[in-house]
Design a protein around this motif. Structure first.
Motif: not given
Ligand SMILES: [Zn+2]
Length: 394
Positions: A193-195, A225-226, A230-232, A239-240
């Motif tokens: 989902v991040n990619i 994305i903020s 990308l915000q992990r 983002g989960d």
């Protein structure tokens, strides 16, 4: 290949600075480069020659003449090097060769379930990569990085999947270490989902700083994305959103062990289950999509309600992140406007007006290419960074 040695480049950081300016693809003259960097014209001339020798930049058509001899312009040479983009899905793996702008040169999708385990999947991936690089007419030595997306949580610092529910054998597997035994370049690993968020931005919203990509499929998750990044989060699981509780789901059990999770009421399998309970035959998300396309009122209403449930969680996300774009993707996004209509209905009604004034809630433009494009962008971003310049130059 020409290397950027300290002897040939006593002020090598000048080359890095120039390259960072030119990587956006906008052509610039020597004078513009001197003005932007503050470096002397003679230094600029030497560094431009150096970057040209390395093949990293190229001369482009000159600016409109202002009388006399027009100045030469230079820009990133997108075909200087290639990266490999890999999207490992639940049932299929896609491998692509891309240039430094993220354009796909060659791409192949194969039936290769992630459940076959890391050695089987990555062995096949390495074989396919070699074949595709050759088919693209490139030497394997022009490969400078690999981006890999997997369908599970990844510890960003190590590139290792952590307790991925649908990836038996992958828990704590050293993906970069294994791949580098075969292809000696940087390997970046992230969850799918991040990619997809990176792929969506690169495809449709290149200047957008605040974007959420929501994947609705067998599961539900978001890539955030903020501020352009990308915000992990602390552990890579930002983002989960699939296991946030929603009002309607109070006693519906979820595979995570809790009840009432978003994923338990609004994912493809959850919508199919709700339809079966109404006597409508639907085994999975694909059946739901077929029913909607066939005009089933029950299915359309169920999908719209799933959209409202997703919108309930996204309303909280909008308050927290204030994105300007929410893109919906994943296999269930193929049902079209009914899902998005449900999301919009709730988000636009329940959010503060200023937060939604310029908020676009849209279908993913990258669609099925979101993940593979994003995996490529992960690799491109890495190799074009100042830290990685020397590996690119070498
Ligand atoms: Zn859950």
């Amino acid at each position: 290949m020409v290397t950027l040695s300290s002897e040939s480049s006593p002020a090598g950081s000048g080359a890095i600075e120039l390259f960072q300016l030119l990587r956006d693809g906008t052509p610039r003259t020597r004078a513009q480069l001197a003005k932007s960097t503050g470096l002397a014209r003679s230094t600029i001339a030497a560094r431009v020659e150096e970057l040209m020798r390395m093949g990293l930049i190229m001369p482009v058509a000159d600016a409109a003449s202002t009388g006399g001899r027009p100045p030469s312009q230079f820009a990133l040479n997108p075909s200087a090097r290639v990266v490999l983009a890999v999207d490992i899905g639940a049932s299929h793996t896609t491998v692509a060769v891309m240039d430094l702008t993220g354009a796909i040169l060659e791409k192949r999708t194969e039936a290769l379930p992630v459940a076959d385990g890391p050695v089987a999947v990555l062995t096949r991936m390495v074989e396919t990569a070699g074949a595709l690089v050759a088919e693209s007419g490139r030497d394997i030595r022009s490969l400078v990085a690999i981006g890999i997306g997997v369908p599970g949580p990844v510890e960003h610092s190590t590139g290792q999947p952590v307790n991925p529910p649908i990836m038996p054998g992958w828990d704590r597997f050293d993906v970069p270490g294994w791949v580098q035994q075969h292809l000696e370049v940087p390997v970046l690993v992230d969850n799918d989902v991040n990619i997809m968020a990176l792929g969506e931005r690169a495809t449709a919203w290149p200047t957008t700083q605040h974007l959420m990509f929501v994947k609705v499929a067998t599961g539900i998750g978001a890539g955030v994305i903020s501020g352009g990044e990308l915000q992990r989060g602390a552990q890579g699981v930002a983002g989960d959103i699939g296991h946030v509780q929603v009002a309607r789901g109070s006693d519906v059990p979820c595979h995570c062990g809790n009840r009432g999770c978003l994923e338990a009421v609004a994912s493809g399998p959850a919508i199919a289950r709700a339809l079966r309970a109404q006597g409508v035959p639907a085994e999975n998300g694909d059946d739901v999509i077929a029913l909607v396309k066939g005009g089933s009122i029950d299915a359309i209403q169920a999908v719209r309600q799933a959209g409202r449930d997703i919108g309930e969680v996204l309303t909280a996300c909008v308050s927290l992140m204030n994105p300007s774009v929410i893109a919906l993707g994943g296999s269930m996004a193929r049902v079209g406007e009914h899902l998005i209509a449900g999301v919009r209905e709730v988000v636009y009604t329940r959010s503060m007006p200023l937060a939604t004034e310029h908020l676009a809630i849209v279908q993913s433009a990258a669609a099925e290419n979101a993940a593979v494009v994003g995996a490529g962008m992960l690799a491109v971003e890495h190799v074009l960074s100042p830290e990685a310049f020397h590996s690119l130059a070498g």
